[in-house]
Every structure is written in structure tokens, then in C-alpha cells.
Design a protein around this motif. Structure first.
Motif, PDB file in Angstrom:
ATOM      1  N   ALA A 272       0.852  -1.198   0.000  1.00 25.34           N
ATOM      2  CA  ALA A 272       0.000   0.000   0.000  1.00 25.34           C
ATOM      3  C   ALA A 272       0.884   1.243   0.000  1.00 25.34           C
ATOM      4  O   ALA A 272       2.121   1.148   0.098  1.00 25.34           O
ATOM      5  CB  ALA A 272      -0.933   0.009   1.204  1.00 25.34           C
ATOM      6  N   LYS A 273       0.253   2.400  -0.106  1.00 17.38           N
ATOM      7  CA  LYS A 273       0.920   3.694   0.038  1.00 17.38           C
ATOM      8  C   LYS A 273       0.011   4.587   0.879  1.00 17.38           C
ATOM      9  O   LYS A 273      -1.176   4.298   1.033  1.00 17.38           O
ATOM     10  CB  LYS A 273       1.178   4.335  -1.328  1.00 17.38           C
ATOM     11  N   TYR A 274       0.575   5.662   1.412  1.00 15.28           N
ATOM     12  CA  TYR A 274      -0.253   6.583   2.189  1.00 15.28           C
ATOM     13  C   TYR A 274       0.351   7.993   2.132  1.00 15.28           C
ATOM     14  O   TYR A 274       1.567   8.163   2.017  1.00 15.28           O
ATOM     15  CB  TYR A 274      -0.387   6.126   3.644  1.00 15.28           C
ATOM     16  N   PRO A 275      -0.503   9.026   2.206  1.00 19.50           N
ATOM     17  CA  PRO A 275       0.008  10.404   2.174  1.00 19.50           C
ATOM     18  C   PRO A 275       0.498  10.843   3.546  1.00 19.50           C
ATOM     19  O   PRO A 275      -0.002  10.383   4.579  1.00 19.50           O
ATOM     20  CB  PRO A 275      -1.216  11.216   1.738  1.00 19.50           C
ATOM     21  N   ILE A 276       1.477  11.718   3.543  1.00 17.62           N
ATOM     22  CA  ILE A 276       1.986  12.340   4.755  1.00 17.62           C
ATOM     23  C   ILE A 276       1.355  13.733   4.882  1.00 17.62           C
ATOM     24  O   ILE A 276       1.401  14.531   3.934  1.00 17.62           O
ATOM     25  CB  ILE A 276       3.518  12.471   4.710  1.00 17.62           C
ATOM     26  N   ALA A 277       0.774  14.018   6.036  1.00 18.05           N
ATOM     27  CA  ALA A 277       0.164  15.332   6.276  1.00 18.05           C
ATOM     28  C   ALA A 277       1.152  16.226   7.017  1.00 18.05           C
ATOM     29  O   ALA A 277       1.952  15.747   7.837  1.00 18.05           O
ATOM     30  CB  ALA A 277      -1.111  15.170   7.083  1.00 18.05           C
ATOM     31  N   ALA A 374      -1.133  10.801   7.174  1.00 13.77           N
ATOM     32  CA  ALA A 374      -2.450  11.433   7.081  1.00 13.77           C
ATOM     33  C   ALA A 374      -3.582  10.562   7.634  1.00 13.77           C
ATOM     34  O   ALA A 374      -4.506  11.095   8.258  1.00 13.77           O
ATOM     35  CB  ALA A 374      -2.737  11.835   5.632  1.00 13.77           C
ATOM     36  N   PRO A 375      -3.561   9.220   7.444  1.00 16.06           N
ATOM     37  CA  PRO A 375      -4.650   8.423   8.004  1.00 16.06           C
ATOM     38  C   PRO A 375      -4.750   8.500   9.526  1.00 16.06           C
ATOM     39  O   PRO A 375      -5.787   8.197  10.098  1.00 16.06           O
ATOM     40  CB  PRO A 375      -4.305   6.994   7.558  1.00 16.06           C
ATOM     41  N   LEU A 376      -3.656   8.929  10.191  1.00 21.78           N
ATOM     42  CA  LEU A 376      -3.677   9.033  11.648  1.00 21.78           C
ATOM     43  C   LEU A 376      -4.248  10.358  12.135  1.00 21.78           C
ATOM     44  O   LEU A 376      -4.601  10.482  13.311  1.00 21.78           O
ATOM     45  CB  LEU A 376      -2.251   8.893  12.207  1.00 21.78           C
ATOM     46  N   SER A 377      -4.316  11.357  11.252  1.00 19.77           N
ATOM     47  CA  SER A 377      -4.619  12.696  11.747  1.00 19.77           C
ATOM     48  C   SER A 377      -5.712  13.445  10.994  1.00 19.77           C
ATOM     49  O   SER A 377      -6.333  14.343  11.552  1.00 19.77           O
ATOM     50  CB  SER A 377      -3.342  13.547  11.704  1.00 19.77           C
ATOM     51  N   PHE A 378      -5.958  13.124   9.751  1.00 18.11           N
ATOM     52  CA  PHE A 378      -6.796  13.990   8.921  1.00 18.11           C
ATOM     53  C   PHE A 378      -8.217  14.100   9.473  1.00 18.11           C
ATOM     54  O   PHE A 378      -8.890  13.096   9.736  1.00 18.11           O
ATOM     55  CB  PHE A 378      -6.835  13.456   7.488  1.00 18.11           C
ATOM     56  N   ASN A 379      -8.659  15.361   9.645  1.00 14.72           N
ATOM     57  CA  ASN A 379      -9.994  15.675  10.179  1.00 14.72           C
ATOM     58  C   ASN A 379     -10.229  15.079  11.564  1.00 14.72           C
ATOM     59  O   ASN A 379     -11.366  14.869  11.984  1.00 14.72           O
ATOM     60  CB  ASN A 379     -11.098  15.198   9.222  1.00 14.72           C
ATOM     61  N   GLN A 380      -9.140  14.792  12.271  1.00 19.86           N
ATOM     62  CA  GLN A 380      -9.264  14.203  13.606  1.00 19.86           C
ATOM     63  C   GLN A 380      -8.435  14.987  14.616  1.00 19.86           C
ATOM     64  O   GLN A 380      -8.069  14.473  15.666  1.00 19.86           O
ATOM     65  CB  GLN A 380      -8.797  12.732  13.560  1.00 19.86           C
ATOM     66  N   LEU A 381      -8.140  16.257  14.285  1.00 19.57           N
ATOM     67  CA  LEU A 381      -7.289  17.087  15.121  1.00 19.57           C
ATOM     68  C   LEU A 381      -8.130  18.047  15.964  1.00 19.57           C
ATOM     69  O   LEU A 381      -9.211  18.473  15.540  1.00 19.57           O
ATOM     70  CB  LEU A 381      -6.324  17.891  14.250  1.00 19.57           C
ATOM     71  N   MET A 472     -10.243  -2.720   1.780  1.00 20.52           N
ATOM     72  CA  MET A 472     -10.294  -2.332   3.185  1.00 20.52           C
ATOM     73  C   MET A 472      -9.211  -1.297   3.515  1.00 20.52           C
ATOM     74  O   MET A 472      -9.449  -0.354   4.278  1.00 20.52           O
ATOM     75  CB  MET A 472     -10.152  -3.558   4.084  1.00 20.52           C
ATOM     76  N   LEU A 473      -8.023  -1.475   2.951  1.00 22.63           N
ATOM     77  CA  LEU A 473      -6.953  -0.502   3.169  1.00 22.63           C
ATOM     78  C   LEU A 473      -7.341   0.860   2.603  1.00 22.63           C
ATOM     79  O   LEU A 473      -7.096   1.897   3.226  1.00 22.63           O
ATOM     80  CB  LEU A 473      -5.652  -0.997   2.534  1.00 22.63           C
ATOM     81  N   GLU A 474      -7.941   0.862   1.433  1.00 20.25           N
ATOM     82  CA  GLU A 474      -8.385   2.122   0.827  1.00 20.25           C
ATOM     83  C   GLU A 474      -9.493   2.766   1.657  1.00 20.25           C
ATOM     84  O   GLU A 474      -9.613   3.993   1.699  1.00 20.25           O
ATOM     85  CB  GLU A 474      -8.865   1.860  -0.602  1.00 20.25           C
ATOM     86  N   HIS A 475     -10.291   1.969   2.327  1.00 23.07           N
ATOM     87  CA  HIS A 475     -11.390   2.477   3.156  1.00 23.07           C
ATOM     88  C   HIS A 475     -10.863   3.288   4.331  1.00 23.07           C
ATOM     89  O   HIS A 475     -11.515   4.231   4.790  1.00 23.07           O
ATOM     90  CB  HIS A 475     -12.226   1.287   3.650  1.00 23.07           C
ATOM     91  N   ILE A 476      -9.667   2.932   4.855  1.00 23.05           N
ATOM     92  CA  ILE A 476      -9.124   3.619   6.031  1.00 23.05           C
ATOM     93  C   ILE A 476      -8.002   4.587   5.680  1.00 23.05           C
ATOM     94  O   ILE A 476      -7.227   4.987   6.558  1.00 23.05           O
ATOM     95  CB  ILE A 476      -8.662   2.610   7.098  1.00 23.05           C
ATOM     96  N   GLY A 477      -7.916   4.968   4.408  1.00 23.33           N
ATOM     97  CA  GLY A 477      -7.026   6.071   4.059  1.00 23.33           C
ATOM     98  C   GLY A 477      -5.775   5.743   3.284  1.00 23.33           C
ATOM     99  O   GLY A 477      -4.978   6.642   2.976  1.00 23.33           O
ATOM    100  N   PHE A 478      -5.559   4.472   2.926  1.00 24.95           N
ATOM    101  CA  PHE A 478      -4.386   4.088   2.157  1.00 24.95           C
ATOM    102  C   PHE A 478      -4.687   4.161   0.653  1.00 24.95           C
ATOM    103  O   PHE A 478      -5.847   4.195   0.245  1.00 24.95           O
ATOM    104  CB  PHE A 478      -3.930   2.675   2.508  1.00 24.95           C
ATOM    105  N   LEU A 479      -3.636   4.147  -0.138  1.00 26.57           N
ATOM    106  CA  LEU A 479      -3.760   3.990  -1.570  1.00 26.57           C
ATOM    107  C   LEU A 479      -3.390   2.555  -1.897  1.00 26.57           C
ATOM    108  O   LEU A 479      -2.372   2.037  -1.427  1.00 26.57           O
ATOM    109  CB  LEU A 479      -2.811   4.923  -2.335  1.00 26.57           C
ATOM    110  N   GLY A 480      -4.200   1.914  -2.717  1.00 27.79           N
ATOM    111  CA  GLY A 480      -3.921   0.534  -3.085  1.00 27.79           C
ATOM    112  C   GLY A 480      -2.804   0.431  -4.105  1.00 27.79           C
ATOM    113  O   GLY A 480      -2.375   1.428  -4.700  1.00 27.79           O
ATOM    114  N   ILE A 481      -2.336  -0.790  -4.324  1.00 28.47           N
ATOM    115  CA  ILE A 481      -1.303  -1.072  -5.309  1.00 28.47           C
ATOM    116  C   ILE A 481      -1.995  -1.668  -6.542  1.00 28.47           C
ATOM    117  O   ILE A 481      -2.652  -2.701  -6.439  1.00 28.47           O
ATOM    118  CB  ILE A 481      -0.265  -2.081  -4.770  1.00 28.47           C
TER     119      ILE A 481
END
Length: 483
Positions: A272-277, A374-381, A472-481
Motif C-alpha cells: 500500500a501507500k499513504y500520504p503524509i500530512a 495522514a490516516p492518523l490525523s486527517f480531520n481528527q485534530l 479495506m486498506l483504501e477504506h481507512i485512508g491508504f492507496l492501493g497497489i
């Protein structure tokens, strides 16, 4: 231009001269020989893409041949170290003939048992060979100004070369069952498990267990008191404390050398991949229309910009916070850019031991800034913190996820779906609104890393790479491969 430079050494870490190094998989194999220092060099002009996948083969008189598939990238600046093992016939200590005969007999007995066991496993497993993938379109590489048509190879240790399974239940997990499978790794595991304090059976693992009830996955923290991170996880893997690692980076040449000294190899599979906020204190007053450029971000973490009003913000001193795991590391966008430009980390940088601590420090410091998955923080701050947009190459400001006035995407809220006691129907869940305009420099990979002598990690990666796992990974904020 892709420059691939490496060094061939023996088990005593001494250079091996005149070793033949071949890069196979480019149509016509590229061949070079090591110099007196054991160093080899290849210069390849890549016309399409940034990466190529090759088989690295090394041959030297008196040593066993070395083969390994690897992904070469124009972004990789590390020196590749390859360690060769001497042939048994070169061993100066020759045991008596009687012992040799006994040893050969024992080996033959063990080999026969192994062959019989493999045959029985294959006959009982009823596993059909995978359907060959469609023939990929050739890409073009120019080698020493001579264009050569090549077919792209799959990513090393990748499962994308075969047709993926659609669901968890289709994956053969016999390598994982009957024991506690231990894992460690990156702080982003908190998203994967939907909890910062999970023992390993929550989040997507809970869904996997619904399909495979006998599976026991256990999350292991570093025993040295250090916070969990990719580096500590890989160290635990090398020391046989875990079966696999979730990592946001690939192993370093030093780490690969350490595992080779134990007669193993490290394999990696991108899942997977994920963005950094980029999170700041709300008092810095950076407007959503302005944001920060990547160059400004680099200069802030390098300590070259020290006041927020220098980038259009308030009259506050800038305090960059960085996870202690990144101290001296070369694996993130910010560190890579600094190294390439010969910058040093700013002496105004403060280190924190966890993502939670980093966010708490920024919330209390009117000039604080921190980078966080970003999946740890976005809109949750809390209101004291904000995620600021970054300016991309087209001069557009972008946040990690698209904003919808009617719906605020909160990755950890979506985790509630994964902790449900019913196996999710992935057709009924939505993917995260990933913002494709967000700079790719702030997108990080997530790998499963394991030893080639313990393939539990490969089975685990196969679970995450199923269509069900990716959804499921995409559902919680990841980018799929992509397949």
C-alpha cells in the motif's frame, strides 16, 4: 540516468576483484566486472518511468553464484553491498573421508525426506498453478545511448506478477497457522490496526481472522524501550524476534548485509501507500489558499526559514518536531532533499518519541510543525491544530484528501467498520477520497519485509494484496497497489 553502483565482498568483508556482475531482464544482459576495491558501476538511461526491475547475478571464481531480483530506482543513492559465500571445495579444513561419507549419507537421507514431504504437500494442497498474467507492453530503456526494447519485470518479491485472490478466504495461510505469528514495524501500524495500543488482532487483522479463525497475529514492541518504527522493526527481524515487519522504507545495504551474515536474504513486498500530512499549530496562520511549497517545507525543516511570517504566516518562531526514529535517517522526502543539497537538519529541530507526543507538542507550541501519516490525523485534530495544504508542481494547493462540504472523511472513524464482528462486504464500503493533486513527494510506501527463510510475511502480504484487503486498506485512508 540511473546510476547503479555496488560493491562485492566476501564473508570477511574484503573486496572481491574481477567478479562478473550481470543485470538480467533488460533484453540484452548488461555485464560489468568489479575493480580492485570490489566496486562495479552501471549507467542506464531510462526513457520511460523511474524504476526498472532486474535480476542481479554475480559470479566469481571460488564463490557460489549470487542471484537476486531487485528494483533499481533513479532515486536510490545507496551503495549496494553484495556478499559472496565461498564454495565448500575452497574450505582449507578437510574432514576425514569417513566423516565425509557419513555426512553425504545424512544429507541424502534428509534430502529424500524433504522431497517426499514436498511431494505430499503438493499432492494434498490441490493448489493449481497461477494463471499467467497478460503480456506487459514493452517499455524503452537506452543503455549507453543505444535504445533497447525491454519487457518490464514485476517488482522484486512482488505478488503482482500472478493473479491476485479476490478474498481472504482464498489465501493459503498454512504457513501462518499453528503458531503465534509475530510482527513489528512502522508507526503507521496504528492505522492498519485501527488502534495505537492493539495487541495485533484489531482493524484489518480482525477481518482476516474472521476468514481464518486459527490465525494468531501478535504485535511486538521493541524490547529496548524505543518507540516502534521501521528501523527498530527491521532490527527485530534480523534478531529473530519477529516473523515479518510492516515498514515505510526498504532495508538499507547495512541491514541487508547483517541478514546475509546469517545466511538469509531480506525480501520486500509493497502492499500500500499513504500520504503524509503536514500539521501545524493553528496560530501560524497559513491560509488554505496559500499553503506551503515543497521548497519552503524543505527550508523549514533544514532550519533555513525560522519565522512563519517569512512564508506568509504569523509573527511566530518556527519549531519543527521530528520523530526520533527519523534522526539521521535518509528515507523520507525531507531528509532526501536535504542530503542531495548537502543541507543539515536545523539545530532548532526537536525530537519526539511518538506521533501522539509530536501532535501534543505542536498543539502547545504556537509555532510548531510536524509531519504525520495522514490516516492518523486527517480531520481528527483538535482546534489547536490544522493540516496545511501543500503547493504541487502545477502551483495548486492540495490537502492529502479531497474536501467535501457535506462529508468529512475521518480515517479512524472508518475503522469501526473493520472491527465489526461480521466479515465486511467490500462492495458496500467506500474508498478514501485521495487527492491526486497532492505532491507525490509526500506519498510514502508501506512494505511487508521478511526473511527468505521464513515466508510467513509472503503469506501475510498476499492477504493484504487480495481485492478484499486492498479495498479495506483504501477504506481507512491508504492507496492501493494496482494489479
Amino acid at each position: 540516468m540511473l546510476n547503479f553502483i555496488g560493491k562485492v565482498v566476501n564473508q570477511k568483508n574484503l573486496p572481491i576483484k574481477d567478479a562478473k556482475v550481470s543485470l538480467e531482464g533488460l533484453g540484452i544482459p548488461l555485464v560489468n566486472h568489479t575493480d580492485g576495491e570490489g566496486v562495479f558501476r552501471f549507467a542506464i538511461n531510462i526513457i520511460s518511468g523511474n524504476n526498472i526491475n532486474v535480476n542481479i547475478r554475480v559470479e566469481a571464481e571460488g564463490y557460489k553464484p549470487y542471484n537476486r531480483f531487485s528494483e533499481l530506482s533513479i532515486d536510490n543513492k545507496n551503495l549496494e553491498e553484495i556478499r559472496l559465500i565461498k564454495n565448500d571445495i575452497d574450505n582449507p579444513i578437510q574432514p576425514p573421508v569417513a566423516i565425509n561419507v557419513a555426512t553425504i549419507g545424512a544429507i541424502a537421507t534428509v534430502a529424500a525426506a524433504l522431497i517426499a514431504g514436498v511431494a505430499m504437500f503438493l499432492s494434498n494442497s490441490k493448489v493449481k498453478p497461477p494463471t499467467p498474467p497478460p503480456t506487459p507492453q514493452p517499455s524503452t530503456v537506452s543503455i549507453n545511448s543505444s535504445p533497447v526494447k525491454i519487457k518490464p519485470n514485476p517488482e522484486p518479491s512482488s505478488l503482482t506478477s500472478t493473479k491476485r485472490k479476490s478474498g481472504f478466504a482464498e489465501v493459503d495461510v498454512r504457513l501462518l497457522e499453528g503458531k503465534k505469528v509475530k510482527f513489528a514495524g512502522s508507526t503507521v501500524l496504528a492505522v492498519l490496526l485501527c488502534s495505537p495500543n492493539s495487541s495485533g488482532d484489531t482493524g484489518i487483522h480482525h477481518q482476516i481472522k474472521l476468514a481464518h479463525p486459527n490465525l494468531q497475529l501478535e504485535y511486538i514492541l521493541p524490547d529496548n524501550g524505543k518507540p516502534p518504527n521501521s528501523g527498530e522493526g527491521i532490527k527485530m527481524l534480523i534478531n529473530d524476534q519477529v516473523d515479518f515487519v510492516i515498514s515505510s522504507r526498504t532495508p538499507t545495504p547495512r541491514e541487508e548485509g547483517q541478514i546475509r551474515s546469517k545466511n538469509s536474504e531480506l525480501e520486500k513486498i509493497k502492499v500500500a501507500k499513504y500520504p503524509i500530512a503536514i500539521v501545524v499549530n493553528s496560530n501560524v496562520d497559513i491560509s488554505s489558499n496559500r499553503g506551503l511549497t515543497l521548497e519552503q517545507l524543505r527550508r523549514i525543516f533544514a532550519g533555513n526559514i525560522r519565522w512563519w511570517n517569512d512564508v506568509g504566516g504569523s509573527d511566530q518562531v518556527i519549531t519543527p518536531y521530528v520523530h526520533i526514529a527519523e534522526k539521521g535517517a535518509l528515507f523520507t522526502f525531507l531528509r532526501n532533499v536535504m542530503v542531495e543539497r548537502n543541507d543539515q537538519v536545523g539545530n532548532n529541530t526537536l525530537y519526539v518519541s511518538s506521533t501522539t507526543e509530536g501532535l501534543q507538542k505542536v498543539a502547545k507550541n504556537p509555532g510548531g510543525i510536524y509531519r504525520v501519516p495522514a490516516p492518523l490525523s486527517f480531520n481528527q485534530l483538535p482546534q489547536s491544530l490544522q493540516t496545511i495544504p501543500i503547493v504541487n508542481k502545477n502551483n495548486e494547493t492540495a490537502l492529502p484528501y479531497k474536501e467535501d462540504p457535506n462529508f468529512k472523511f475521518k480515517p479512524l472513524n472508518n475503522c469501526k467498520d473493520l472491527n465489526n464482528n461480521n466479515l465486511l462486504n467490500t462492495e458496500n464500503i467506500t474508498s478514501a477520497p485521495i487527492n491526486t493533486k497532492y505532491p507525490e513527494e509526500l506519498i510514502e510506501p508501506m512494505y511487508v519485509i521478511f526473511k527468505n527463510t521464513n515466508l510467513s510475511g509472503r503469506s501475510y502480504a498476499e492477504l493484504l494484496l487480495t481485492a478484499q484487503g486492498q479495498k479495506m486498506l483504501e477504506h481507512i485512508g491508504f492507496l492501493g497497489i494496482p494489479q
